[in-house]
Design an enzyme around this catalytic site. Sequence first.
Site, PDB file in Angstrom:
ATOM      1  N   LYS A 105       2.177  -4.499  -8.909  1.00 47.10           N
ATOM      2  CA  LYS A 105       2.255  -5.049  -7.555  1.00 47.10           C
ATOM      3  C   LYS A 105       3.272  -6.197  -7.499  1.00 47.10           C
ATOM      4  O   LYS A 105       4.080  -6.278  -6.578  1.00 47.10           O
ATOM      5  CB  LYS A 105       0.878  -5.520  -7.093  1.00 47.10           C
ATOM      6  CG  LYS A 105       0.874  -5.958  -5.659  1.00 47.10           C
ATOM      7  CD  LYS A 105      -0.469  -5.840  -5.008  1.00 47.10           C
ATOM      8  CE  LYS A 105      -1.364  -7.000  -5.401  1.00 47.10           C
ATOM      9  NZ  LYS A 105      -2.681  -6.899  -4.778  1.00 47.10           N
ATOM     10  N   GLY A 108       0.808  -1.220   0.000  1.00 50.91           N
ATOM     11  CA  GLY A 108       0.000   0.000   0.000  1.00 50.91           C
ATOM     12  C   GLY A 108       0.837   1.264   0.000  1.00 50.91           C
ATOM     13  O   GLY A 108       2.076   1.225   0.004  1.00 50.91           O
ATOM     14  N   TYR A 109       0.143   2.393   0.017  1.00 50.88           N
ATOM     15  CA  TYR A 109       0.791   3.707  -0.038  1.00 50.88           C
ATOM     16  C   TYR A 109       1.751   3.886   1.141  1.00 50.88           C
ATOM     17  O   TYR A 109       2.924   4.231   0.964  1.00 50.88           O
ATOM     18  CB  TYR A 109      -0.302   4.789  -0.014  1.00 50.88           C
ATOM     19  CG  TYR A 109       0.216   6.193  -0.089  1.00 50.88           C
ATOM     20  CD1 TYR A 109       0.921   6.643  -1.207  1.00 50.88           C
ATOM     21  CD2 TYR A 109      -0.014   7.082   0.955  1.00 50.88           C
ATOM     22  CE1 TYR A 109       1.388   7.948  -1.272  1.00 50.88           C
ATOM     23  CE2 TYR A 109       0.442   8.394   0.888  1.00 50.88           C
ATOM     24  CZ  TYR A 109       1.146   8.816  -0.225  1.00 50.88           C
ATOM     25  OH  TYR A 109       1.612  10.108  -0.278  1.00 50.88           O
ATOM     26  N   LEU A 110       1.278   3.629   2.343  1.00 47.08           N
ATOM     27  CA  LEU A 110       2.177   3.718   3.497  1.00 47.08           C
ATOM     28  C   LEU A 110       2.966   2.421   3.668  1.00 47.08           C
ATOM     29  O   LEU A 110       4.150   2.432   4.010  1.00 47.08           O
ATOM     30  CB  LEU A 110       1.384   4.010   4.782  1.00 47.08           C
ATOM     31  CG  LEU A 110       2.276   4.147   6.019  1.00 47.08           C
ATOM     32  CD1 LEU A 110       3.163   5.391   5.921  1.00 47.08           C
ATOM     33  CD2 LEU A 110       1.452   4.205   7.298  1.00 47.08           C
ATOM     34  N   GLY A 111       2.296   1.290   3.408  1.00 42.83           N
ATOM     35  CA  GLY A 111       2.916  -0.014   3.659  1.00 42.83           C
ATOM     36  C   GLY A 111       4.243  -0.195   2.942  1.00 42.83           C
ATOM     37  O   GLY A 111       5.209  -0.721   3.501  1.00 42.83           O
ATOM     38  N   ARG A 132      -8.756  -1.424  18.389  1.00 38.96           N
ATOM     39  CA  ARG A 132      -8.006  -1.208  19.644  1.00 38.96           C
ATOM     40  C   ARG A 132      -8.593  -2.047  20.776  1.00 38.96           C
ATOM     41  O   ARG A 132      -7.866  -2.668  21.547  1.00 38.96           O
ATOM     42  CB  ARG A 132      -8.079   0.267  20.063  1.00 38.96           C
ATOM     43  CG  ARG A 132      -7.145   1.166  19.295  1.00 38.96           C
ATOM     44  CD  ARG A 132      -7.073   2.520  19.975  1.00 38.96           C
ATOM     45  NE  ARG A 132      -6.230   3.437  19.217  1.00 38.96           N
ATOM     46  CZ  ARG A 132      -5.796   4.596  19.681  1.00 38.96           C
ATOM     47  NH1 ARG A 132      -6.145   5.005  20.884  1.00 38.96           N
ATOM     48  NH2 ARG A 132      -5.028   5.378  18.936  1.00 38.96           N
ATOM     49  N   LYS A 164     -11.414   2.045  14.002  1.00 43.33           N
ATOM     50  CA  LYS A 164     -10.070   1.903  14.586  1.00 43.33           C
ATOM     51  C   LYS A 164     -10.172   1.641  16.092  1.00 43.33           C
ATOM     52  O   LYS A 164      -9.359   0.900  16.658  1.00 43.33           O
ATOM     53  CB  LYS A 164      -9.205   3.134  14.257  1.00 43.33           C
ATOM     54  CG  LYS A 164      -8.777   3.144  12.776  1.00 43.33           C
ATOM     55  CD  LYS A 164      -7.915   4.332  12.363  1.00 43.33           C
ATOM     56  CE  LYS A 164      -7.456   4.174  10.907  1.00 43.33           C
ATOM     57  NZ  LYS A 164      -6.673   5.295  10.390  1.00 43.33           N
TER      58      LYS A 164
HETATM   59  N1  LIG Z   1      -3.182  10.616   8.212  1.00 43.00           N
HETATM   60  C1  LIG Z   1      -3.462  10.642   6.947  1.00 43.00           C
HETATM   61  O1  LIG Z   1      -3.488  11.704   6.307  1.00 43.00           O
HETATM   62  C2  LIG Z   1      -3.721   9.341   6.237  1.00 43.00           C
HETATM   63  C3  LIG Z   1      -3.840   9.323   4.856  1.00 43.00           C
HETATM   64  C4  LIG Z   1      -4.009   8.097   4.224  1.00 43.00           C
HETATM   65  C5  LIG Z   1      -4.079   6.917   4.978  1.00 43.00           C
HETATM   66  N2  LIG Z   1      -3.988   6.986   6.328  1.00 43.00           N
HETATM   67  C6  LIG Z   1      -4.065   5.735   7.117  1.00 43.00           C
HETATM   68  O2  LIG Z   1      -2.952   4.921   6.789  1.00 43.00           O
HETATM   69  C7  LIG Z   1      -3.313   3.537   6.792  1.00 43.00           C
HETATM   70  C8  LIG Z   1      -2.894   2.885   5.465  1.00 43.00           C
HETATM   71  O3  LIG Z   1      -3.596   3.509   4.406  1.00 43.00           O
HETATM   72  P1  LIG Z   1      -3.047   3.514   2.900  1.00 43.00           P
HETATM   73  O4  LIG Z   1      -3.738   4.645   2.193  1.00 43.00           O
HETATM   74  O5  LIG Z   1      -1.566   3.458   2.910  1.00 43.00           O
HETATM   75  O6  LIG Z   1      -3.645   2.138   2.369  1.00 43.00           O
HETATM   76  P2  LIG Z   1      -3.812   1.624   0.851  1.00 43.00           P
HETATM   77  O7  LIG Z   1      -2.663   2.069   0.028  1.00 43.00           O
HETATM   78  O8  LIG Z   1      -5.182   2.000   0.337  1.00 43.00           O
HETATM   79  O9  LIG Z   1      -3.835   0.021   1.033  1.00 43.00           O
HETATM   80  C9  LIG Z   1      -2.924  -0.640   1.866  1.00 43.00           C
HETATM   81  C10 LIG Z   1      -2.959  -2.126   1.745  1.00 43.00           C
HETATM   82  O10 LIG Z   1      -4.240  -2.686   2.058  1.00 43.00           O
HETATM   83  C11 LIG Z   1      -4.253  -3.945   1.420  1.00 43.00           C
HETATM   84  N3  LIG Z   1      -5.623  -4.489   1.328  1.00 43.00           N
HETATM   85  C12 LIG Z   1      -6.747  -3.844   0.946  1.00 43.00           C
HETATM   86  N4  LIG Z   1      -7.791  -4.697   1.002  1.00 43.00           N
HETATM   87  C13 LIG Z   1      -7.314  -5.891   1.435  1.00 43.00           C
HETATM   88  C14 LIG Z   1      -7.888  -7.156   1.690  1.00 43.00           C
HETATM   89  N5  LIG Z   1      -9.199  -7.369   1.501  1.00 43.00           N
HETATM   90  N6  LIG Z   1      -7.073  -8.164   2.107  1.00 43.00           N
HETATM   91  C15 LIG Z   1      -5.754  -7.942   2.283  1.00 43.00           C
HETATM   92  N7  LIG Z   1      -5.144  -6.775   2.058  1.00 43.00           N
HETATM   93  C16 LIG Z   1      -5.919  -5.759   1.637  1.00 43.00           C
HETATM   94  C17 LIG Z   1      -3.686  -3.650   0.056  1.00 43.00           C
HETATM   95  O11 LIG Z   1      -3.220  -4.879  -0.503  1.00 43.00           O
HETATM   96  P3  LIG Z   1      -3.260  -5.157  -2.081  1.00 43.00           P
HETATM   97  O12 LIG Z   1      -2.067  -4.425  -2.664  1.00 43.00           O
HETATM   98  O13 LIG Z   1      -3.160  -6.628  -2.175  1.00 43.00           O
HETATM   99  O14 LIG Z   1      -4.566  -4.604  -2.601  1.00 43.00           O
HETATM  100  C18 LIG Z   1      -2.548  -2.710   0.393  1.00 43.00           C
HETATM  101  O15 LIG Z   1      -1.349  -3.397   0.597  1.00 43.00           O
HETATM  102  C19 LIG Z   1      -4.823   3.501   7.090  1.00 43.00           C
HETATM  103  O16 LIG Z   1      -5.042   3.234   8.454  1.00 43.00           O
HETATM  104  C20 LIG Z   1      -5.300   4.906   6.762  1.00 43.00           C
HETATM  105  O17 LIG Z   1      -6.427   5.297   7.523  1.00 43.00           O
HETATM  106  C21 LIG Z   1      -3.792   8.156   6.975  1.00 43.00           C
END
Ligand SMILES: NC(=O)c1ccc[n+]([C@@H]2O[C@H](COP(=O)([O-])OP(=O)(O)OC[C@H]3O[C@@H](n4cnc5c(N)ncnc54)[C@H](OP(=O)(O)O)[C@@H]3O)[C@@H](O)[C@H]2O)c1
Length: 312
Positions: free
Chosen positions: A44, A13-16, A142, A138
């Site tokens: 991917k 993912g974006y952060l991951g 927790r 969330k």
């Molecule tokens: N503070 C902020 O401004 C901000 C902004 C954005 C996000 N966040 C937080 O950061 C965290 C990560 O968000 P992100 O935007 O980085 O996430 P993302 O890029 O949308 O997705 C992250 C991961 O989720 C996996 N995923 C989605 N559906 C799945 C499923 N059914 N089974 C297994 N894996 C699944 C995806 O795997 P695949 O590649 O296999 O699909 C991907 O590796 C979240 O908690 C979000 O709330 C915060």
Amino acid sequence: MEKSRVLIVGGTGYLGQRLVKASLVLGHETYILHRPVTGVDIQKVQMLLSFKEQGAHLVPGSFNDHQSLVNAVKLVDVVICAISGVHIRSHQILLQLKLVEAIREAGNVKRFLPSEFGTDPARMENAKEPGRITFDDKMVVRKAIEEAGIPFTYVSANCFAGYFLGGLCQPGVILPSKDRVVLYGDGNVKAIYVDEDDIAMYTIKTIDDPRTINKTLYIRPLKNILSQREVVETWEKLIGQELHKSSISEQEFLASMKGQTYAEQVGMTHYYHVCFEGCLTNFEIGDEGREATKLYPEIKYTTVEEYLKRYL
Ligand SMILES: NC(=O)c1ccc[n+]([C@@H]2O[C@H](COP(=O)([O-])OP(=O)(O)OC[C@H]3O[C@@H](n4cnc5c(N)ncnc54)[C@H](OP(=O)(O)O)[C@@H]3O)[C@@H](O)[C@H]2O)c1
């Protein structure tokens, strides 16, 4: 001290993907749980292969296969989940309950960091509909973690810079305009912006740190605590010109949510709390928390100005 072995869930993912990189850079044995690739998602697959080349271990698994989660979790000391949680992309926060169950059953994990990385949900009990779903979900996770007695660290990373700085704090915009901007009211409410790569570094730094066990790690880089107006002024200085500024009142902003899709409304609610209410800066960190830049001063964080330079 031996460095913990880490499993990253949501590592594509974006952060991951940034967490994977930081974990490798900081010398942790790094495992990435990835679900079966369907179709021809070539990017991917290439990303996963590149992580493998850099030393990560790829572990196939699925949230639909409990035993695969237990097996993956047994390989490591620390689990970090970065599963999606942004409605305009995808929101799978509650899937983590299955991961919590697997960690509880495996019994070997020294620390779990669930997918949070934003506003501290514990402070959002009065959040508005429909955006409160993010915080409520969330908090459900927790509760499950704490009831299972799993040691944890919650990371409150404040605003991802790419979303907030990229759009000069305007929802649905991720590239800064050289012409105009809409300010929230007088534009003077302070928020906190953090480079996503820095979020990943602070997160990995904390996993072996006893000072943050069962605490919330707030990331508050001092130079990045700015109002929307100050962000705009920083951008204006970089481009050498002033933007045309209009202003939207609280009531107008809330009214403008009507007619938007559900996912957009969720996002706009979050912007409301950050930019009108000041939910990221209107409290002092208590004993339940620790502040990342104070704990890890050796990390040279990216300032708002440095981050905005990349858009020139
Ligand atoms: N503070 C902020 O401004 C901000 C902004 C954005 C996000 N966040 C937080 O950061 C965290 C990560 O968000 P992100 O935007 O980085 O996430 P993302 O890029 O949308 O997705 C992250 C991961 O989720 C996996 N995923 C989605 N559906 C799945 C499923 N059914 N089974 C297994 N894996 C699944 C995806 O795997 P695949 O590649 O296999 O699909 C991907 O590796 C979240 O908690 C979000 O709330 C915060």
